[in-house]
Design a protein around this motif. Structure first.
Motif, PDB file in Angstrom:
ATOM      1  N   ASN A   1       0.836  -1.198   0.000  1.00 16.89           N
ATOM      2  CA  ASN A   1       0.000   0.000   0.000  1.00 16.89           C
ATOM      3  C   ASN A   1       0.877   1.258   0.000  1.00 16.89           C
ATOM      4  N   ILE A   2       0.216   2.403  -0.045  1.00 15.62           N
ATOM      5  CA  ILE A   2       0.965   3.668  -0.191  1.00 15.62           C
ATOM      6  C   ILE A   2       1.849   3.940   1.029  1.00 15.62           C
ATOM      7  N   VAL A   3       1.334   3.627   2.205  1.00 17.82           N
ATOM      8  CA  VAL A   3       2.143   3.866   3.409  1.00 17.82           C
ATOM      9  C   VAL A   3       3.392   2.978   3.399  1.00 17.82           C
ATOM     10  N   GLU A   4       3.236   1.739   2.937  1.00 14.97           N
ATOM     11  CA  GLU A   4       4.415   0.853   2.858  1.00 14.97           C
ATOM     12  C   GLU A   4       5.437   1.387   1.855  1.00 14.97           C
ATOM     13  N   LEU A   5       4.952   1.975   0.765  1.00 14.51           N
ATOM     14  CA  LEU A   5       5.874   2.591  -0.205  1.00 14.51           C
ATOM     15  C   LEU A   5       6.623   3.753   0.458  1.00 14.51           C
ATOM     16  N   LEU A   6       5.887   4.573   1.191  1.00 18.02           N
ATOM     17  CA  LEU A   6       6.535   5.719   1.849  1.00 18.02           C
ATOM     18  C   LEU A   6       7.507   5.263   2.936  1.00 18.02           C
ATOM     19  N   CYS A   7       7.178   4.158   3.601  1.00 15.78           N
ATOM     20  CA  CYS A   7       8.110   3.612   4.607  1.00 15.78           C
ATOM     21  C   CYS A   7       9.398   3.123   3.937  1.00 15.78           C
ATOM     22  N   ALA A   8       9.252   2.514   2.751  1.00 14.15           N
ATOM     23  CA  ALA A   8      10.450   2.055   2.031  1.00 14.15           C
ATOM     24  C   ALA A   8      11.309   3.266   1.650  1.00 14.15           C
ATOM     25  N   ALA A   9      10.652   4.341   1.205  1.00 16.99           N
ATOM     26  CA  ALA A   9      11.394   5.573   0.880  1.00 16.99           C
ATOM     27  C   ALA A   9      12.068   6.116   2.137  1.00 16.99           C
ATOM     28  N   GLU A  10      11.390   5.973   3.258  1.00 22.28           N
ATOM     29  CA  GLU A  10      11.924   6.483   4.530  1.00 22.28           C
ATOM     30  C   GLU A  10      13.266   5.822   4.877  1.00 22.28           C
ATOM     31  N   TYR A  11      13.395   4.542   4.552  1.00 21.02           N
ATOM     32  CA  TYR A  11      14.684   3.865   4.776  1.00 21.02           C
ATOM     33  C   TYR A  11      15.793   4.621   4.045  1.00 21.02           C
ATOM     34  N   ILE A  12      15.556   4.919   2.769  1.00 22.71           N
ATOM     35  CA  ILE A  12      16.607   5.571   1.963  1.00 22.71           C
ATOM     36  C   ILE A  12      16.888   6.966   2.522  1.00 22.71           C
ATOM     37  N   LEU A  13      15.829   7.710   2.800  1.00 21.52           N
ATOM     38  CA  LEU A  13      15.995   9.076   3.315  1.00 21.52           C
ATOM     39  C   LEU A  13      16.699   9.071   4.665  1.00 21.52           C
ATOM     40  N   SER A  14      16.332   8.126   5.523  1.00 17.74           N
ATOM     41  CA  SER A  14      16.866   8.158   6.891  1.00 17.74           C
ATOM     42  C   SER A  14      18.317   7.695   6.951  1.00 17.74           C
ATOM     43  N   TYR A  15      18.781   7.059   5.886  1.00 19.38           N
ATOM     44  CA  TYR A  15      20.212   6.707   5.835  1.00 19.38           C
ATOM     45  C   TYR A  15      21.003   7.789   5.104  1.00 19.38           C
ATOM     46  N   GLY A  16      20.354   8.864   4.700  1.00 15.56           N
ATOM     47  CA  GLY A  16      21.086  10.040   4.225  1.00 15.56           C
ATOM     48  C   GLY A  16      20.851  10.469   2.795  1.00 15.56           C
ATOM     49  N   ASN A  17      20.198   9.626   1.974  1.00 18.32           N
ATOM     50  CA  ASN A  17      20.045   9.976   0.553  1.00 18.32           C
ATOM     51  C   ASN A  17      18.670  10.626   0.305  1.00 18.32           C
ATOM     52  N   PRO A  18      18.662  11.918  -0.069  1.00 19.41           N
ATOM     53  CA  PRO A  18      17.365  12.589  -0.278  1.00 19.41           C
ATOM     54  C   PRO A  18      16.807  12.412  -1.686  1.00 19.41           C
TER      55      PRO A  18
END
Ligand code: PEP
Ligand code: MN
Length: 341
Positions: free
Chosen positions: A217-234
């Motif tokens: 679902n959309i929230v799971e997609l945003l959570c996956a993006a959150e992994y990338i963002l939270s490790y430093g890549n915007p």
């Protein structure tokens, strides 16, 4: 739980806050993104800690664990993220007025066919070529891609055409090698939840097209993006590529509502992949128009000069002349909503 710290906090003070939390049996990770300093905290019963920490003077705000994609959200970053890739005439922008088209074959087959298709998409006005070398397929008996031997072909395409190149990265251990040739990584639908890969590319600066899991679902997609963002890549570009529905005529269902929904929830750009969504070349243009009208920030298309002979996904690959027509219509739809394709 995430603790948003005051922006003027020194490194030393950050360590003290982290130590104080860890001394109570929690794990912390410091995150720096969008000019903010955060501490991610996990462990049992963070509710108790939440009440206490809110009162600490170095703490700006506490986001509880029920809100799992803070960095990807508009709460953290109000304006649209604009991701610029390439330089000069070859620069493309995702998340602004421009709607970039990415086009190329499902997979790189041979140097000759890949180069020929690259020249064709360039002549149609496309600035980004797609061509996969590593293919995560549902069946182990389907074409798996030509692998790392194709990296030199990507290099040749870049040199000869000046196009930017997107290719898939399947596992963390391949990422450094692929990064030397790709301008943009693709993480495919089957890998949206490959968290080690997400963490790894999060530590790189390479732009990433992150495709929605076919059953996510959309929230799971945003959570996956959150992994990338939270490790430093915007530099994250989301991609709606169709989700599993009960419909059999199309391969997946392109979730048009996901486009405005993601825009409501997140500042990240979102593009569409009408090729994999439909599985049918006859539907690709209509879906593209619908996606542009709904606010998509880009389109990724499979194009082949001889779809019947394609090693993979020939049924959904459009021909060079269909690409030309699609771009012509896409320009009209984009201009009707004040954008440019
Ligand atoms: C692809 O882009 O070639 C691909 C396999 O996409 P997806 O991961 O969306 O199936
Ligand atoms: Mn494909």
């Amino acid at each position: 739980m995430i603790i948003v710290l005051k922006t003027d906090l020194t490194e030393e003070k950050l360590h003290r806050v982290a130590e104080r939390i860890e001394s109570e049996g929690f794990y912390t990770r410091s995150i720096s993104q969008y000019g903010k300093l955060l501490l991610s905290v996990d462990g049992p019963n963070t509710e108790r800690l939440l009440k206490e920490v809110t009162k600490w003077q170095d703490v700006e705000e506490v986001i509880d664990g029920h809100f799992p994609y803070y960095l990807a959200s508009r709460k953290c970053h109000k304006s649209n993220s604009v991701i610029r890739i390439g330089k000069g005439d070859n620069q493309v922008t995702f998340g602004d007025k421009e709607i970039p088209v990415i086009a190329g074959p499902c997979a790189i087959e041979t140097a000759e066919t890949a180069l020929a298709i690259a020249e064709i998409v360039k002549a149609a006005g496309v600035k980004i070529f797609r061509g996969m070398l590593f293919k995560p397929r549902s069946s182990p008996y389907s074409f798996q891609g030509i692998g790392k031997d194709g990296l030199e072909i990507l290099d040749e395409i870049k040199k000869q055409t000046g196009l930017l190149v997107v290719t898939e990265v399947r596992e963390a251990c391949e990422a450094d090698m692929v990064a030397e040739y790709a301008d943009i990584f693709q993480i495919g639908t089957r890998n949206m939840s490959n968290f080690q890969l997400l963490k790894y590319v999060g530590q790189m600066n390479k732009p990433v097209i992150l495709k929605r899991g076919m059953g996510s679902n959309i929230v799971e997609l945003l959570c996956a993006a959150e992994y990338i963002l939270s490790y430093g890549n915007p530099n994250v570009i989301l991609c709606e590529r169709g989700i599993r529905t009960f419909e059999q005529f199309t391969r997946f269902g392109l979730d048009i509502a996901a486009i405005p929904s993601v825009k409501e929830l997140s500042h990240l750009p979102i593009i569409i992949d009408p090729s994999h969504a439909s599985g049918k070349s006859s539907l690709v243009s209509s879906l593209t128009m619908a996606g542009i009208a709904a606010g998509a920030d880009g389109v990724i298309l499979e194009v082949h000069d001889n779809p019947e002979k394609a090693f993979s996904d020939g049924t959904e690959s459009i021909t060079p002349s269909q690409l030309k027509d699609l771009i012509k219509s896409g320009k009209k739809v984009a201009s009707a909503i004040g954008r440019e394709l």
